[in-house]
Design an enzyme around this catalytic site. Sequence first.
Site, short mmCIF file in Angstrom:
data_model
loop_
_atom_site.label_atom_id
_atom_site.label_comp_id
_atom_site.label_asym_id
_atom_site.label_seq_id
_atom_site.Cartn_x
_atom_site.Cartn_y
_atom_site.Cartn_z
CG HIS A 1 21.45 30.73 -2.75
ND1 HIS A 1 20.98 30.88 -1.56
CD2 HIS A 1 20.85 31.79 -3.54
CE1 HIS A 1 20.11 31.92 -1.58
NE2 HIS A 1 19.97 32.26 -2.61
CB CYS B 1 20.94 35.95 -1.20
SG CYS B 1 19.81 36.12 -2.55
CD GLU C 1 22.28 27.88 -0.13
OE1 GLU C 1 21.28 28.16 -0.65
OE2 GLU C 1 23.41 28.84 -0.14
#
Length: 368
Positions: free
Chosen positions: A343, A257, A345
Amino acid sequence: MKKQTTTDAILLLEDGTIFKGKSLGLIGTTGGELCFNTGMTGYQEIFTDPSYYGQIVVTTVSHVGNYGVQQEEVESGNIQIKGLVCKDFSHFFSRNTAEGSLQEYFEKAGIVGICEIDTRALVRYIRDKGAMNAVISSEITDVEELRERLKEVPDMAGLELSSHVSTASIYEMKPEYAKYRVAVLDLGIKKNIINNLVSRGCEIKVFPYNTPFDEMEKWNPDGYFISNGPGDPAATTEAVNSVKRMLEDDKPLFGICLGHQVLAQANGIPTYKMHNGHRGLNHPVKNLLTGRCEVTSQNHGFVVDGEALKNHPLVEVTHINLNDNTIEGIRMKGKPAFSVQYHPESSPGPHDSEYLFDDFVALLEQNK
């Protein structure tokens, strides 16, 4: 549980548009950049994501608060959003593992919000007009006074915000059987990113956003990680300078990001503010290296300049967004450094992109 007493509330947009509804959270006034998230679940992860610092979030899902809150679903130590706009705000929750209501959670954190407005109309409006500053108030009814409050809200373009959400001191996390040492530059890191690194055998040392490279290098890490975070990447000059030095060190580097944007900046590739940004759990991304599509979780309002990236001698595109063809991933030519805009995760959310952590660990293994 008794339903909380609500009052009338006003949402005033930067262009003068007004929406009227009911209060949620703390009675008060707040301001920030207004943006929308298309996720159907995971509101607590959204509210505690440091990348949302300075923003008022509009949720496109109809009901918010219906499953309460619990500690294991936070992504940082605090609620990071400046305010919430939603359609139906639930003061009751049905999940038996919840530790409390969202209303209580917001009151303790001092978060102001507005509900019972037509969020579909609002999202369609800012989708066309673009993200813009706004104020919410459940205590001020004078529109002229709210306009003066709105003037105090800073523009996101050119704004450095990592200093507000980064760790104040260095800390370490180590799995039982640590195999790699990863120095993390914290621009506003989410807890689940740390979990993904530690669970893969990485001993990590997390450094504040403005840590000079020389201090990180003294720890003798096997690689570097550049985290997500809020604000304009062009304003994160200290982080950009540190990443330039990391690249000279020639050890594996992974950015997510804001970390992705900082890696681009470190290579002389500019970024720009998007009309609306990408925020949600349902953004399709194509991996150009494998040809496969990933459904991804995203939260960003700035993006790497694709035109400036064309024919760059040191950087190549690895991922693109299938909705608008913006840059979603890059890697260095001849160096073990790569990054993605989205993202991997994501918690909750799709897990199509978790392989990126495995790719990073593979680079750490190759370079040991």
